[in-house]
Design a protein around this motif. Structure first.
Motif, short mmCIF file in Angstrom:
data_model
loop_
_atom_site.label_atom_id
_atom_site.label_comp_id
_atom_site.label_asym_id
_atom_site.label_seq_id
_atom_site.Cartn_x
_atom_site.Cartn_y
_atom_site.Cartn_z
N THR A 60 36.83 -61.65 -9.24
CA THR A 60 37.23 -61.09 -10.54
C THR A 60 37.04 -59.58 -10.57
OG1 THR A 60 36.51 -63.15 -11.55
CG2 THR A 60 36.87 -61.28 -13.04
N TYR A 61 38.03 -58.91 -11.13
CA TYR A 61 37.92 -57.47 -11.38
C TYR A 61 37.57 -57.30 -12.85
CZ TYR A 61 40.29 -57.14 -6.94
OH TYR A 61 40.61 -57.26 -5.61
N THR A 62 36.66 -56.39 -13.16
CA THR A 62 36.29 -56.28 -14.56
C THR A 62 36.26 -54.83 -15.03
OG1 THR A 62 34.56 -56.72 -16.18
CG2 THR A 62 33.85 -56.48 -13.95
N PRO A 114 36.58 -33.43 -3.12
CA PRO A 114 37.64 -33.11 -2.17
C PRO A 114 37.98 -34.27 -1.24
CG PRO A 114 36.13 -31.27 -2.39
CD PRO A 114 35.56 -32.39 -3.22
N GLY A 115 39.23 -34.65 -1.30
CA GLY A 115 39.69 -35.67 -0.36
C GLY A 115 39.49 -37.11 -0.78
N ARG A 116 38.83 -37.36 -1.92
CA ARG A 116 38.64 -38.77 -2.27
C ARG A 116 38.51 -39.02 -3.76
NH1 ARG A 116 32.60 -40.45 -0.51
NH2 ARG A 116 33.53 -42.49 -0.74
N ARG A 117 39.02 -40.19 -4.15
CA ARG A 117 38.76 -40.73 -5.48
C ARG A 117 37.68 -41.78 -5.29
NH1 ARG A 117 42.70 -39.86 -9.18
NH2 ARG A 117 42.56 -41.83 -10.28
N TRP A 118 36.66 -41.74 -6.15
CA TRP A 118 35.51 -42.61 -5.89
C TRP A 118 35.79 -44.08 -6.16
CZ3 TRP A 118 30.26 -39.87 -7.40
CH2 TRP A 118 30.15 -38.68 -6.66
N THR A 119 36.71 -44.36 -7.07
CA THR A 119 37.08 -45.75 -7.34
C THR A 119 38.60 -45.83 -7.38
OG1 THR A 119 35.08 -46.19 -8.61
CG2 THR A 119 36.95 -47.62 -9.05
N ASN A 120 39.13 -46.78 -6.68
CA ASN A 120 40.58 -46.86 -6.60
C ASN A 120 41.13 -47.92 -7.56
OD1 ASN A 120 43.21 -46.82 -5.89
ND2 ASN A 120 42.91 -47.37 -3.74
N LEU A 121 41.29 -47.52 -8.82
CA LEU A 121 41.83 -48.46 -9.81
C LEU A 121 43.33 -48.66 -9.63
CD1 LEU A 121 39.95 -47.22 -13.01
CD2 LEU A 121 39.51 -49.33 -11.76
N GLU A 122 43.96 -47.65 -9.02
CA GLU A 122 45.41 -47.74 -8.83
C GLU A 122 45.79 -48.93 -7.95
OE1 GLU A 122 43.74 -44.92 -8.71
OE2 GLU A 122 44.65 -43.95 -10.46
N ALA A 123 44.83 -49.35 -7.11
CA ALA A 123 45.15 -50.43 -6.19
C ALA A 123 45.24 -51.78 -6.91
CB ALA A 123 44.08 -50.51 -5.10
N LEU A 124 44.75 -51.85 -8.15
CA LEU A 124 44.81 -53.13 -8.86
C LEU A 124 46.25 -53.43 -9.27
CD1 LEU A 124 41.65 -52.94 -11.15
CD2 LEU A 124 41.91 -53.93 -8.87
N ASP A 125 46.64 -54.65 -9.01
CA ASP A 125 48.00 -55.06 -9.31
C ASP A 125 48.00 -55.81 -10.65
OD1 ASP A 125 50.51 -56.09 -9.44
OD2 ASP A 125 50.33 -57.37 -7.66
N PHE A 126 48.20 -55.09 -11.73
CA PHE A 126 48.10 -55.71 -13.05
C PHE A 126 49.21 -56.75 -13.27
CE2 PHE A 126 45.54 -51.95 -13.51
CZ PHE A 126 44.43 -52.47 -14.14
N GLU A 127 50.32 -56.54 -12.61
CA GLU A 127 51.43 -57.48 -12.68
C GLU A 127 50.95 -58.90 -12.36
OE1 GLU A 127 54.97 -56.39 -12.85
OE2 GLU A 127 55.32 -58.51 -13.26
N SER A 128 50.17 -58.99 -11.29
CA SER A 128 49.75 -60.34 -10.88
C SER A 128 48.42 -60.74 -11.53
CB SER A 128 49.66 -60.42 -9.37
OG SER A 128 48.57 -59.66 -8.91
N LEU A 129 47.62 -59.74 -11.96
CA LEU A 129 46.32 -60.08 -12.53
C LEU A 129 46.41 -60.54 -13.98
CD1 LEU A 129 44.04 -57.15 -11.26
CD2 LEU A 129 43.84 -59.56 -10.64
N MET A 141 46.52 -41.25 -13.10
CA MET A 141 47.73 -41.89 -12.63
C MET A 141 48.09 -43.06 -13.53
SD MET A 141 48.00 -42.19 -8.55
CE MET A 141 46.73 -41.00 -8.18
N SER A 142 49.28 -43.14 -13.84
CA SER A 142 49.73 -44.16 -14.78
C SER A 142 49.95 -45.48 -14.04
CB SER A 142 51.03 -43.70 -15.41
OG SER A 142 51.15 -44.28 -16.68
N ALA A 143 49.56 -46.56 -14.73
CA ALA A 143 49.86 -47.86 -14.14
C ALA A 143 51.16 -48.35 -14.76
CB ALA A 143 48.74 -48.83 -14.45
N GLN A 144 51.80 -49.27 -14.07
CA GLN A 144 53.06 -49.75 -14.60
C GLN A 144 52.86 -50.89 -15.59
OE1 GLN A 144 55.86 -50.72 -11.52
NE2 GLN A 144 57.38 -49.59 -12.72
N LEU A 145 53.73 -50.95 -16.55
CA LEU A 145 53.67 -52.03 -17.52
C LEU A 145 54.12 -53.32 -16.83
CD1 LEU A 145 53.16 -52.50 -20.58
CD2 LEU A 145 55.63 -52.42 -20.86
N PRO A 146 53.22 -54.33 -16.78
CA PRO A 146 53.62 -55.57 -16.12
C PRO A 146 54.85 -56.17 -16.80
CG PRO A 146 51.25 -55.54 -16.51
CD PRO A 146 51.83 -54.37 -17.23
#
Lengths: 403, 476
Positions: A209-211, A50-65, A1-6
């Motif tokens: 911190t997210y790393t 099935p039914g899950r992504r093991w790590t949810n990187l999409e939830a990171l808000d790069f705009e604010s980070l 999944m693509s993240a948006q350009l901040p």
């Protein structure tokens, strides 16, 4: 999944970063290319069942980070005299040609969205150059992160028959930064013929911190790249450590240790590609989880079509101290050459009841006994560490985390 | 082993599996999959309205779902085109639902199953046999002594009519819903034939029941459904065998298997699959295991162009257990992607998975498994062991286990090894007078013994013989 350009990222931002450091044109171009690639690159792959992504990187808000123009770090570097250990940007003056040649040669800067983001925006990092026949012990880099976001790029080049042991420690500084933070760390090692590199990392960032880190080595003929990867800090850690065994008879060890507590999420990955003959790999990861911490582990041993006479081993052991924790693992073997001896094993379990009983019978209080067993669990990792200071730091951090 | 070897020489397995028959059909659906086709199939089977509705719902589901394409290293399914297959062929047999005497079968079909050795097996070792030819069961028999105890073994189409209540309750509702995956949805829409097994409480069927599935026509799909309901304290062993001759067009096999293992019950499900090498074998098999129940999956995957099959057990009741034993053999042009899934959803549940694979002449094998331990499944344990044997540098063998552990009081272990066939072993055997081929053959037979020893002798012999033929490279 693509993240948006901040929205706070533009060609202007990248030019400002580059100008402020008086960088050569080629590096500015490389940064701009990485920036442009962000439009099409995806976030790093995460394991899915099935039914899950093991790590949810999409939830990171790069705009604010991400706050690219206000990066700040306090980094100290110690090294013996006969090796070059310089802040990345300073090294460009004297070693510009060498850096231009090797920068991004081991690690594809456009591997994914996060690597490209890092290449476009990095302001810190280290250049380590070990000339032919030089044996360098105890190169120490201690970095403090003092801003909302920080991007680091480290390049290690070892010439023929040299050796080096490196410790890199990363912590959060005292600077007042409100809210959540993002630290990105890219490391590439180009190991020349018959050289030896041990690269140890100890990540102990605070839990706001997210790393993201990607460390990648290219092992030449008869060379060895050994990684030690210690992860204790951060709210969410995504760590990839990878070696390509491109030279005949090259070797690698990827040794990992993690200890998660509270709500920490650790996504740690160790991958090796056997691409030449007579190569050997050994992947060893040990992790402990407490409270509601969660670990995700992927190990990959990929044996190529031409990798005759390969030896490849992998072990992953997780110790769970709490019922609310979760340990997910996927150790993968991809074998394309039959002249291979390969194995992997993974286990998940609790502190051994019999051991506890035995220690109780020797009148050791239960909590003390449990702590001793957890400390003992990390011994196979600690034993691999060649820089004494690193081993002591890791031991201390583990002890401090125990209840 | 020696008696097995003698037996092997008497049967010519290549001839048994590779012969073709001219197609004679009483009814064949049009190619492709439309609502109309489904209505026609349902009507031809005289099905109750609810089954037609389930089919149509499954079709909608199928049309909605994407093809699985993004699994790491999965087989290439780009050639699977459901619009190009004939989903339903009813062979020309007088009695709907199958005859119960081999002598009543039309000669060509009888001849087919004779060559496959089914009647001999029935006489010697089995409690009952069902034989499916194309989309319909053509022969069905159950020994009387089991019928008297209330054991039911019949073809699935007939069960829809005669055991409607049970089928309505269990058919693709709790175990394999059509939404599970694209091919389960396809199966739900156009399933035909298969077996229904019902074992009443505290009844032990001490000889295996067997179903044999034969795809004979070019470009057809086979979608048989197997439903096994084993009530509390019962025990049954079900064996399924499959084969199809080789044609240039592709065939699609997309079966569905649902097993309900009651409290304290024990079900063993054994398969030896030898589809022709143009068949895409995309199956969904799953069991739900109640308290202290035990499920065993034994499977040998030999044939097919590509297989994607991961039998699953849901350990639902306390103390439920599961054993998986699988073997995969991939030769030239084959991609066998198989494994096991176990969901530990209750305390004190146990599972073991033993997976063996052999790859040769550019074949690809993959173990893909999932072990899930839910929060609350205290004191559960699982052990997974995968061994891969590779013959040459063109072959590929991957191991991709996934473990999701949500509970700390567990014991989870996964181990895998890969290696080439040992030069020293071969040298040793050669020094005892065996030639290179025989030596390799013997090593492979030893390698797969954990599987063969779980199977009735006829099947063990067949499996060994198939492996032997693969080793000789004489199967097309």
């Amino acid at each position: 999944m693509s993240a948006q350009l901040p929205a706070n990222l533009s060609e202007q931002t990248v030019r400002e970063i580059s100008d402020a450091r008086d960088e050569p044109e080629w590096l500015l171009e490389a940064r701009l290319e990485a920036l442009e690639a962000l439009d099409t690159l995806e976030l790093p792959d995460v394991i899915q069942t099935p039914g899950r992504r093991w790590t949810n990187l999409e939830a990171l808000d790069f705009e604010s980070l991400v706050d690219p123009l206000n990066q700040s770090d306090e980094t100290t570097r110690e090294a013996p005299d006969d090796v070059v250990v310089l802040p990345f940007t300073e090294a460009l003056d004297e070693y510009g040609d060498l850096i231009e040649e090797r920068f991004g040669s081991v690690l594809d800067l456009e591997t994914n969205y996060l690597t490209a983001l890092s290449a476009a925006l990095f302001t810190t990092g280290t250049f380590i150059y070990v000339p032919e026949d030089v044996n360098a012990e105890d190169v120490k880099i201690r970095a403090e992160m003092n801003s909302r976001s920080l991007f680091s790029h480290t390049l290690v080049v070892t010439e023929k028959s040299s050796s080096v042991t490196i410790l890199e420690g990363t912590e959060s500084g005292d600077a007042d930064v409100e809210g959540e933070r993002y630290f990105s760390n890219l490391v590439e090692i180009d190991a020349g013929e018959n050289s030896y590199v041990q690269y140890g990392s100890l990540q102990n960032l605070d839990e706001d911190t997210y790393t993201y880190s990607l460390k990648r080595g290219d092992a030449g003929t008869y060379s060895t790249i050994n990684w030690i990867e210690g992860n204790l800090g951060s709210r969410l850690t995504r760590s990839d450590v990878e070696t390509e065994l491109n030279g005949d008879a090259s070797e690698t060890k990827i040794v990992g240790a993690f200890f998660g507590h509270n709500e920490q999420h650790l996504d740690v990955n160790a991958r090796v590609w056997h691409k030449a003959e007579n190569t050997t790999a050994d992947l060893v990861t040990r992790g402990v989880l407490d409270d509601r911490a969660r670990s995700v582990y992927e190990g990959v041993q990929d044996v190529g079509r031409d990798a005759w006479s390969t030896n490849s081993y992998q072990r992953e052991n997780t110790l769970m101290l709490s019922d609310e924790s979760e340990a997910d693992a996927s150790p993968k073997l991809i074998i394309n050459n039959h002249d291979t001896e390969a194995s992997h094993a993974a286990t998940v379990g609790q502190v051994d009841k019999e051991d506890l009983f035995y220690m109780a019978s020797r009148s050791i209080p239960e909590q003390t006994a449990r702590n001793m067993l957890v400390e003992g669990f990390f011994v196979p990792v600690l034993e691999e560490i060649e820089v004494d200071e690193f081993r002591e730091d890791l031991e201390e951090l583990i002890a401090a985390r125990l209840k | 082993m020696s008696s097995d070897q003698d037996h092997l020489k008497e049967t010519d397995t290549e001839a048994r599996f590779e012969f073709k028959k001219e197609q004679k059909a009483a009814f064949a659906a049009e190619k492709g999959l439309t609502e109309e086709t489904i209505r026609v199939i349902s009507e031809d089977k005289d099905e109750p309205e609810w089954m037609l509705e389930r089919r149509l719902r499954a079709l909608k589901q199928y049309q909605k779902m994407p093809m699985p394409t993004d699994w790491p290293g999965q087989p290439d399914l780009s050639k699977v085109d459901v619009d190009e297959i004939v989903p339903y062929i009813r062979p020309d047999v007088e009695v709907r639902g199958g005859v119960d005497d081999w002598r009543d079968l039309p000669d060509d079909i009888k001849d087919t199953f004779d060559k496959l050795g089914i009647p001999e097996a029935e006489k010697n070792a089995l409690s009952g046999v069902g034989a499916q030819y194309e989309s319909e069961v053509v022969y069905q028999n159950m020994q009387e002594r089991w019928e008297e105890k209330g054991v039911v073994f019949m073809n699935m189409d007939q069960a829809v009519q005669e055991h409607e209540d049970i089928v309505k309750e269990y058919f693709m509702t709790k175990c394999v819903p059509p939404s599970d995956n694209k091919f389960a949805a396809l199966h739900g829409a156009i399933w035909s034939g298969g077996s229904f097994v019902y074992v009443p409480e505290d009844t032990t069927v001490d000889m295996p029941v067997q179903a044999y599935f034969r795809m004979n026509s070019e470009g057809m799909g086979q979608f048989e459904h197997t439903l096994i309901v084993a009530e509390k304290g019962s025990e049954v062993h079900y064996i399924e065998g499959c084969s199809a001759p080789k044609y240039s067009a592709f065939n699609l096999h997309s079966g569905g298997v649902e097993v309900f293992v009651g409290e304290d019950a024990h079900v063993q499900y054994s398969t030896v699959q030898n589809w022709s090498k143009n068949t895409y074998n995309l199956n969904t098999k799953r069991a739900i295991v109640e308290k202290n129940g035990r499920m065993e999956w034994i499977s040998g995957s030999m044939g097919s162009k590509a297989t994607m099959l991961y039998p699953a057990s849901i350990l639902k009741g306390r103390g439920a257990s599961d054993n998986h034993i699988t073997i995969a053999f991939a030769g030239e042009g084959q991609n066998i992607d198989t494994g096991a899934k176990v969901y530990h959803n209750a305390p004190d549940t146990k599972s073991t998975i033993e997976s063996k694979s052999i790859s040769k002449d550019g074949g690809r094998t993959n173990y893909r498994g999932l072990v899930h331990i839910a929060n609350g499944a205290t004191n559960s344990s699982t052990a997974v062991e995968c061994d891969a044997l590779m013959f040459d540098n063109e072959s590929t063998s991957d191991t991709m286990p996934y473990m999701e552990i949500n509970e700390s009081t567990v014991d989870v272990a996964h181990e895998a090894t890969v290696g080439k066939i040992g030069d020293e072993d071969i040298f040793y055997l050669q020094s005892r007078g065996l030639d290179d081929d025989d030596a390799k053959q013997m090593i492979v037979s030893g390698f797969i013994e954990p599987i063969t020893e779980e199977l009735p002798i006829e099947y063990a012999v067949e499996l060994n013989r198939l492996v032997e033929l693969e080793m000789e490279g004489s199967l097309g």
